[in-house]
Design an enzyme around this catalytic site. Sequence first.
Site, PDB file in Angstrom:
ATOM      1  N   ASN A   6       0.857  -1.175   0.000  1.00 39.37           N
ATOM      2  CA  ASN A   6       0.000   0.000   0.000  1.00 39.37           C
ATOM      3  C   ASN A   6       0.904   1.240   0.000  1.00 39.37           C
ATOM      4  OD1 ASN A   6      -1.822   2.025   0.561  1.00 39.37           O
ATOM      5  ND2 ASN A   6      -2.372   1.288   2.610  1.00 39.37           N
ATOM      6  N   PHE A   7       0.905   1.968  -1.116  1.00 36.26           N
ATOM      7  CA  PHE A   7       1.787   3.145  -1.233  1.00 36.26           C
ATOM      8  C   PHE A   7       1.267   4.336  -0.424  1.00 36.26           C
ATOM      9  CE2 PHE A   7       3.863   2.351  -5.704  1.00 36.26           C
ATOM     10  CZ  PHE A   7       4.385   1.156  -5.242  1.00 36.26           C
ATOM     11  N   HIS A  90      -9.555   0.765   5.251  1.00 36.67           N
ATOM     12  CA  HIS A  90      -8.252   1.004   5.903  1.00 36.67           C
ATOM     13  C   HIS A  90      -8.437   1.959   7.082  1.00 36.67           C
ATOM     14  CE1 HIS A  90      -4.130   2.214   6.646  1.00 36.67           C
ATOM     15  NE2 HIS A  90      -3.778   1.101   6.025  1.00 36.67           N
ATOM     16  N   GLU A 159      -5.246  -5.364  10.676  1.00 40.91           N
ATOM     17  CA  GLU A 159      -4.169  -4.398  10.881  1.00 40.91           C
ATOM     18  C   GLU A 159      -4.410  -3.609  12.172  1.00 40.91           C
ATOM     19  OE1 GLU A 159      -2.231  -3.173   6.965  1.00 40.91           O
ATOM     20  OE2 GLU A 159      -4.093  -2.050   7.069  1.00 40.91           O
ATOM     21  N   GLY A 165       2.761   1.613  10.917  1.00 43.54           N
ATOM     22  CA  GLY A 165       3.733   2.688  10.766  1.00 43.54           C
ATOM     23  C   GLY A 165       4.588   2.956  11.989  1.00 43.54           C
TER      24      GLY A 165
HETATM   25  P1  PGA Z   1       2.893  -0.170   7.748  1.00 46.79           P
HETATM   26  O1  PGA Z   1       1.438   0.073   7.129  1.00 46.79           O
HETATM   27  O2  PGA Z   1       3.456  -1.397   7.068  1.00 46.79           O
HETATM   28  O3  PGA Z   1       3.663   1.071   7.452  1.00 46.79           O
HETATM   29  O4  PGA Z   1       2.719  -0.415   9.205  1.00 46.79           O
HETATM   30  C1  PGA Z   1       0.572  -0.984   6.892  1.00 46.79           C
HETATM   31  C2  PGA Z   1      -0.731  -0.457   6.363  1.00 46.79           C
HETATM   32  O5  PGA Z   1      -1.190   0.611   6.799  1.00 46.79           O
HETATM   33  O6  PGA Z   1      -1.359  -1.097   5.495  1.00 46.79           O
END
Ligand code: PGA
Length: 234
Positions: A6-7, A90, A159, A165
Amino acid sequence: MIFATNFKTHHTRVSTKEYMKKLQDFIIKENIKDDIFVFPTSTSLGNFKLPSNMFMGVQNAYPAINGSYTGEIGLEQINEFDLKTILIGHSERRTILKESQEFIAQKFNYFKKNNFKIIYCIGESKEIRDEGFESAMEYLWSEFDGIDISYDKLIVAYEPIWAIGTGASAKKEDIEQILSSLRVKIEAPLLYGGSVKSSNIKEIAGIKDCDGVLVGSASLKVENFCEIIKNSKK
Ligand code: PGA
């Protein structure tokens, strides 16, 4: 396995094109048979000639063919690129863009009706997780309100918001517990997302009921995404 990148709001048309080329070369050279998904920004979508196990998808779209939805893209714009995959739910759209469960379900049903493969994201906050496993599961199930969990083109991505992040993924045992609880009702492939990187992919890939990963930060450089795919097999 399924590997999705996911960019978010990273990369340009030019760098996305380079990324796709390098990723495709890697997949062919290494004879990778896994399903690979790339979600670039809307401005970088394109009609790429891809191997049969590689897919480009949209990070977001409005549930309409077209219309007065300033700043959004609809089905007509997606169709121009022959794309059939979308990311829905998301946590960044749920929290930053304030998408309600009702609106998310509306999107889900629209793109289901149009036969899209849907990567549907769910994830609890730190506060909810701190209340314990039962609270987390209750919250996660509530994120399926209005969603057809038996849709045959569904992929679910778990997630945890607190792991996205941050550089620190959820613990193996916690991911295992959540995914196996989801598996009781959900037959669709289950992904984990949240600070997946080349150093933890092996452990995550080994989790029972984990069918793949959704990666953000650690996949922004194509070399790193390739390394994640490679390391999952070592
Ligand atoms: P991340 O993001 O790998 O930077 O933790 C994952 C996402 O939000 O799909």
